[in-house]
Design a protein around this motif. Structure first.
Motif, mmCIF file in Angstrom:
data_model
loop_
_atom_site.group_PDB
_atom_site.id
_atom_site.type_symbol
_atom_site.label_atom_id
_atom_site.label_comp_id
_atom_site.label_asym_id
_atom_site.label_seq_id
_atom_site.Cartn_x
_atom_site.Cartn_y
_atom_site.Cartn_z
ATOM 1 N N LEU A 169 -8.462 6.201 7.388
ATOM 2 C CA LEU A 169 -9.177 5.486 6.337
ATOM 3 C C LEU A 169 -8.439 5.683 5.019
ATOM 4 O O LEU A 169 -7.968 6.781 4.719
ATOM 5 N N ASN A 170 -8.312 4.620 4.238
ATOM 6 C CA ASN A 170 -7.673 4.770 2.934
ATOM 7 C C ASN A 170 -8.193 3.729 1.961
ATOM 8 O O ASN A 170 -8.718 2.687 2.361
ATOM 9 N N MET A 171 -8.027 4.006 0.668
ATOM 10 C CA MET A 171 -8.385 3.066 -0.387
ATOM 11 C C MET A 171 -7.589 3.400 -1.636
ATOM 12 O O MET A 171 -7.011 4.484 -1.751
ATOM 13 N N ARG A 172 -7.540 2.457 -2.557
ATOM 14 C CA ARG A 172 -6.747 2.630 -3.772
ATOM 15 C C ARG A 172 -7.178 3.867 -4.552
ATOM 16 O O ARG A 172 -8.366 4.154 -4.677
ATOM 17 N N SER A 173 -6.171 4.575 -5.068
ATOM 18 C CA SER A 173 -6.457 5.725 -5.912
ATOM 19 C C SER A 173 -6.570 5.363 -7.398
ATOM 20 O O SER A 173 -7.497 5.820 -8.063
ATOM 21 N N PRO A 174 -5.646 4.536 -7.964
ATOM 22 C CA PRO A 174 -5.751 4.192 -9.390
ATOM 23 C C PRO A 174 -7.087 3.527 -9.706
ATOM 24 O O PRO A 174 -7.538 2.619 -9.027
ATOM 25 N N GLY A 175 -7.729 4.022 -10.756
ATOM 26 C CA GLY A 175 -9.006 3.471 -11.171
ATOM 27 C C GLY A 175 -10.187 4.022 -10.401
ATOM 28 O O GLY A 175 -11.327 3.629 -10.640
ATOM 29 N N GLN A 176 -9.907 4.929 -9.455
ATOM 30 C CA GLN A 176 -10.958 5.523 -8.649
ATOM 31 C C GLN A 176 -11.028 7.017 -8.939
ATOM 32 O O GLN A 176 -10.232 7.567 -9.692
ATOM 33 N N ASN A 177 -11.976 7.687 -8.312
ATOM 34 C CA ASN A 177 -11.966 9.138 -8.237
ATOM 35 C C ASN A 177 -12.304 9.510 -6.795
ATOM 36 O O ASN A 177 -12.930 8.748 -6.067
ATOM 37 N N PHE A 178 -11.861 10.680 -6.384
ATOM 38 C CA PHE A 178 -11.982 11.047 -4.982
ATOM 39 C C PHE A 178 -13.431 11.218 -4.551
ATOM 40 O O PHE A 178 -13.770 10.994 -3.389
ATOM 41 N N ASP A 193 0.827 -1.215 0.000
ATOM 42 C CA ASP A 193 0.000 0.000 0.000
ATOM 43 C C ASP A 193 0.855 1.257 0.000
ATOM 44 O O ASP A 193 0.461 2.291 -0.564
ATOM 45 N N LEU A 194 2.034 1.190 0.636
ATOM 46 C CA LEU A 194 2.907 2.357 0.712
ATOM 47 C C LEU A 194 3.544 2.683 -0.633
ATOM 48 O O LEU A 194 4.054 3.787 -0.829
ATOM 49 N N GLN A 195 3.519 1.729 -1.551
ATOM 50 C CA GLN A 195 4.165 1.920 -2.848
ATOM 51 C C GLN A 195 3.176 2.314 -3.936
ATOM 52 O O GLN A 195 3.562 2.429 -5.102
ATOM 53 N N THR A 196 1.922 2.511 -3.583
ATOM 54 C CA THR A 196 0.914 2.934 -4.559
ATOM 55 C C THR A 196 0.195 4.159 -4.033
ATOM 56 O O THR A 196 0.198 4.432 -2.824
ATOM 57 N N GLU A 197 -0.415 4.893 -4.928
ATOM 58 C CA GLU A 197 -1.194 6.054 -4.499
ATOM 59 C C GLU A 197 -2.468 5.591 -3.809
ATOM 60 O O GLU A 197 -3.192 4.743 -4.323
ATOM 61 N N ARG A 198 -2.730 6.168 -2.646
ATOM 62 C CA ARG A 198 -3.914 5.814 -1.870
ATOM 63 C C ARG A 198 -4.637 7.098 -1.466
ATOM 64 O O ARG A 198 -4.016 8.047 -0.989
ATOM 65 N N TYR A 199 -5.944 7.127 -1.670
ATOM 66 C CA TYR A 199 -6.743 8.190 -1.081
ATOM 67 C C TYR A 199 -6.838 7.934 0.421
ATOM 68 O O TYR A 199 -6.931 6.786 0.846
ATOM 69 N N PHE A 200 -6.849 8.979 1.216
ATOM 70 C CA PHE A 200 -6.959 8.773 2.652
ATOM 71 C C PHE A 200 -7.705 9.929 3.313
ATOM 72 O O PHE A 200 -7.768 11.053 2.796
ATOM 73 N N ILE A 201 -8.275 9.623 4.471
ATOM 74 C CA ILE A 201 -8.872 10.613 5.365
ATOM 75 C C ILE A 201 -8.391 10.302 6.778
ATOM 76 O O ILE A 201 -8.371 9.145 7.190
#
Length: 300
Positions: free
Chosen positions: A245-254, A213-221
């Protein structure tokens, strides 16, 4: 036309892997901590104890990838989304600062992947990840233009503009440097868990997943709750509960990510999680009922 069994099996496997990856995009990772005395007091009754709060604007972190869904989402939008969900646990916005029981400090954004030389060479580091902290130069200034009390969100009406300005000023000064040099591990709340897991002789699947998870972009709050009325001027308060809280960013939108993470926040606000937990938010289904059809006209 038929295909060999090996080709069909390979196609099926690829489909299953793709489906699994697509489904994983909605997974929300959560680490929640709360003071046991607070949790016992808050959830001793059903419904939980009513508490009023004000939001405080923290920091927004952005990666090098352009993301309009993140940059165009204001703190007010994020606060309102969180407010709707945590209301399920009897958290309600205060009418003013003086009546607030809690101050909720919120940080949000996207992590910046830090790929080390060892990672590129396929080596495993048994210690903590050496991701560089975010530079303060890359982080928007903590204070927006205007008065200090505008860091707090309750409502847009004039009624809520009549804050206790001196109290708001003290709170802002005390927390202004919060998360200034945060690394990805700190932003995701992984640091204490990784420290514990790294003491084991062999890396567990949980540890490897967290390091990935640390090596990929993650959305977080990040939400930190402070007891506002027990605040002693001149001291730096300690939160009574926190949420990462966090989740994958690639393929998502905020926009979609904030909805999913806020939904999970309602399940964990003011409570403890069992280390790192992964939650798939329930999909809210709409229902449309159609009455008898009526023919208005016929077109030949």
């Amino acid at each position: 036309m038929s295909f060999p069994r090996q080709v069909r099996n390979l196609a099926t496997l690829c489909f299953l892997l793709f489906a699994r990856e697509a489904a994983a995009d909605n997974n929300v990772c959560v680490i929640a901590w709360a003071d046991p005395e607070y949790t016992q007091r808050k959830f001793a009754t059903n419904p939980p104890l009513l508490e009023k709060y004000v939001f405080m604007k923290g920091r927004r972190f952005e990666s090098f990838t352009r993301d309009d869904s993140l940059s165009k989402r204001s703190f007010l939008d994020i606060a309102k989304t969180i407010a709707i969900e945590i209301a399920k646990n009897n958290y309600q916005p205060a009418t003013d600062v003086e009546s607030a029981d809690l101050l909720l400090l919120v940080h949000w954004g996207t992590t910046t992947p830090r790929v080390t030389v060892d990672t590129l060479r396929g080596r495993t580091d048994v210690g903590l990840p050496r991701d560089e902290p975010h530079s303060p130069l890359d982080v928007p200034d903590f204070h927006p233009a205007g008065d200090t009390a505008s860091d707090f969100f309750v409502d847009d009406t004039e009624k809520y503009r009549q804050f206790a300005f001196e109290q708001a000023e003290r709170a802002t000064d005390s927390l202004r440097d919060d998360m200034r040099y945060a690394s990805n591990a700190n932003l995701l709340g992984y640091t204490p868990i990784l420290r514990r897991l790294s003491r084991a002789a062999f890396a567990s699947t949980t540890e490897q997943s967290m390091r990935d998870d640390l090596q990929t972009e993650r959305y977080f709050i990040i939400v930190k709750a402070y007891e506002f009325k027990k605040w002693i001027p001149g001291t730096r308060p300690k939160p009574v509960w926190t949420l990462n809280l966090n989740m994958r960013s690639p393929g998502q939108n905020f926009n979609r990510a904030i909805a999913h993470m806020s939904q999970v926040a309602a399940q964990y606000a003011g409570q403890n999680s069992n280390d790192l937990e992964t939650v798939i938010p329930a999909v809210k289904h709409g229902k449309v009922e159609l009455g008898p059809l009526k023919v208005i006209s016929v077109v030949d």
